[in-house]
Design a protein around this motif. Sequence first.
Motif, short mmCIF file in Angstrom:
data_model
loop_
_atom_site.label_atom_id
_atom_site.label_comp_id
_atom_site.label_asym_id
_atom_site.label_seq_id
_atom_site.Cartn_x
_atom_site.Cartn_y
_atom_site.Cartn_z
N ILE A 138 -5.40 0.58 -0.17
CA ILE A 138 -4.34 0.80 -1.16
C ILE A 138 -3.49 -0.46 -1.32
O ILE A 138 -3.16 -0.87 -2.44
N MET A 139 -3.14 -1.10 -0.21
CA MET A 139 -2.34 -2.32 -0.29
C MET A 139 -3.07 -3.43 -1.02
O MET A 139 -2.49 -4.15 -1.83
N ARG A 140 -4.37 -3.56 -0.78
CA ARG A 140 -5.16 -4.58 -1.47
C ARG A 140 -5.22 -4.28 -2.97
O ARG A 140 -5.17 -5.19 -3.80
N MET A 141 -5.34 -3.00 -3.33
CA MET A 141 -5.37 -2.65 -4.75
C MET A 141 -4.01 -2.89 -5.40
O MET A 141 -3.93 -3.35 -6.55
N GLU A 142 -2.94 -2.60 -4.68
CA GLU A 142 -1.60 -2.89 -5.19
C GLU A 142 -1.43 -4.38 -5.44
O GLU A 142 -0.87 -4.80 -6.46
N GLN A 143 -1.91 -5.19 -4.50
CA GLN A 143 -1.83 -6.64 -4.67
C GLN A 143 -2.63 -7.10 -5.89
O GLN A 143 -2.34 -8.14 -6.49
N ASN A 144 -3.64 -6.30 -6.26
CA ASN A 144 -4.47 -6.62 -7.41
C ASN A 144 -3.90 -6.04 -8.71
O ASN A 144 -4.53 -6.12 -9.76
N GLY A 145 -2.70 -5.43 -8.62
CA GLY A 145 -2.03 -4.96 -9.83
C GLY A 145 -2.00 -3.46 -10.04
O GLY A 145 -1.44 -2.98 -11.02
N LEU A 146 -2.60 -2.69 -9.13
CA LEU A 146 -2.59 -1.24 -9.29
C LEU A 146 -1.19 -0.68 -9.08
O LEU A 146 -0.50 -1.05 -8.14
N LYS A 147 -0.79 0.23 -9.98
CA LYS A 147 0.45 0.97 -9.83
C LYS A 147 0.28 2.32 -10.50
O LYS A 147 -0.62 2.52 -11.32
N PRO A 148 1.13 3.30 -10.16
CA PRO A 148 0.95 4.66 -10.68
C PRO A 148 0.86 4.73 -12.21
O PRO A 148 0.11 5.55 -12.75
N ALA A 171 -0.97 10.06 -3.11
CA ALA A 171 -0.10 11.08 -3.70
C ALA A 171 1.35 10.85 -3.29
O ALA A 171 2.27 11.00 -4.11
N GLY A 172 1.58 10.46 -2.04
CA GLY A 172 2.92 10.20 -1.57
C GLY A 172 3.57 9.01 -2.26
O GLY A 172 4.80 8.94 -2.36
N LEU A 173 2.75 8.07 -2.73
CA LEU A 173 3.25 6.89 -3.44
C LEU A 173 3.42 7.14 -4.94
O LEU A 173 3.82 6.23 -5.66
N GLY A 174 3.09 8.34 -5.38
CA GLY A 174 3.33 8.69 -6.78
C GLY A 174 2.12 8.58 -7.69
O GLY A 174 2.25 8.70 -8.91
N LEU A 286 2.64 2.11 7.27
CA LEU A 286 2.21 3.45 7.69
C LEU A 286 3.29 4.18 8.47
O LEU A 286 3.26 5.40 8.61
N ALA A 287 4.25 3.42 8.97
CA ALA A 287 5.38 4.02 9.69
C ALA A 287 6.59 4.20 8.78
O ALA A 287 7.61 4.76 9.21
N SER A 288 6.48 3.76 7.52
CA SER A 288 7.64 3.83 6.62
C SER A 288 7.25 4.47 5.29
O SER A 288 7.00 5.68 5.24
N ASP A 289 7.16 3.68 4.21
CA ASP A 289 6.94 4.28 2.89
C ASP A 289 5.55 4.86 2.70
O ASP A 289 5.34 5.69 1.81
N MET A 290 4.58 4.44 3.54
CA MET A 290 3.23 4.99 3.44
C MET A 290 2.92 5.96 4.57
O MET A 290 1.77 6.25 4.85
N ARG A 291 3.92 6.46 5.22
CA ARG A 291 3.69 7.41 6.31
C ARG A 291 2.95 8.64 5.78
O ARG A 291 3.38 9.27 4.81
N PRO A 292 1.83 9.01 6.40
CA PRO A 292 1.10 10.20 5.95
C PRO A 292 1.99 11.44 6.05
O PRO A 292 2.66 11.66 7.05
N ARG A 293 1.96 12.26 5.01
CA ARG A 293 2.83 13.44 4.96
C ARG A 293 2.20 14.67 5.62
O ARG A 293 2.90 15.62 5.95
N HIS A 294 0.86 14.67 5.76
CA HIS A 294 0.18 15.86 6.26
C HIS A 294 -0.72 15.53 7.45
O HIS A 294 -1.82 16.07 7.59
#
Length: 329
Positions: A138-148, A171-174, A286-294
């Motif tokens: 996900i981080m690599r895709m974000e760096q490549n321009g992916l956003k919700p 899903a947690g990132l929107g 993974l400990a902050s904004d990407m912390r798994p919710r389930h």
Amino acid sequence: MHRFNAYRIFEKEGQVSARLVELGIDDLDPGEVLIRNSHSSVNYKDALAATGTGRVVRRFPVIGGVDVAGVVVTSGDTRFWEGEAVLVTGYGMGVEHDGGYAEYSRVPADWVVPLPLEMSSADAMAIGTAGFTAALAIMRMEQNGLKPANGPVVVVGASGGVGSVAVDLLAGLGYEVTAISGKDDQHEYMRHLGASQVLSRHTLEMGKKPLEKTIWAGAVDPVGGEMLAWLTRTMKQDGTIASCGLAAGIELHTTVMPFILRGISLLGIDSVQCPMALRRSVWERLASDMRPRHLKEMTRTIHFEQLPETFDALLKGAVKGRVVVEIQA
């Protein structure tokens, strides 16, 4: 120091086997940091290694387990101190260096990551290499321009270890997430993790054109093979695919057309040799904004003696989510 339990992989006359043995600290591979292990996890690579199915082990005998979390016992490197909570994933763990399926591990200091303060050892191993791979993708895709706002993101093999965490994180990132799985009895589970749509791999119409209808802005693919080829044909303009697995095969039959006519990107995700700066960044997220919710819902815990049956189930595609190995309290 007393002897301890370890799950070791052997080879004799070309046949791979694994069993629980007793070892001493001097039997462990060299390294600057000795860790008293509390938890490990079961990944697809672990099953390949312990059963000999994938021929991924590079040296025998070796203690299995590509992941471990625990507490430093001794350190010959000033970056780590006695009593510090740490984790190790990837590198040569469990394939060419003694891994995490033991009560103690000794590893090079350059492999060790401080456990984020907001994370327990059990949670770190519930995430493990599979979850780390999903987050890195996900981080690599974000760096490549992916956003919700770009559009829907698809996760293939969505009920497995990488897939489950990827659905939850996206899903947690929107993101609007579509989950694809061959396990038709797990649709409700994937919706619970955050998928807005769940598709069955068995009824998927993939088509055969070099370019199919554009659907996805992004894709996390731990499967490979025919599925990855189909993803290249169905990406939106400038879409991004993170390739991070080969459960369905290593060959990729596609054309250059999606790349030169739609500008799609195919990112290779290497969680094994990921640079330490990026590795730490992934764990912090993974400990902050990407912390798994389930995390609890997607995880079950086993003990050493249950490893063989878990490996068999994983290779048969019968394991849902993540499996943590409880080593010692």
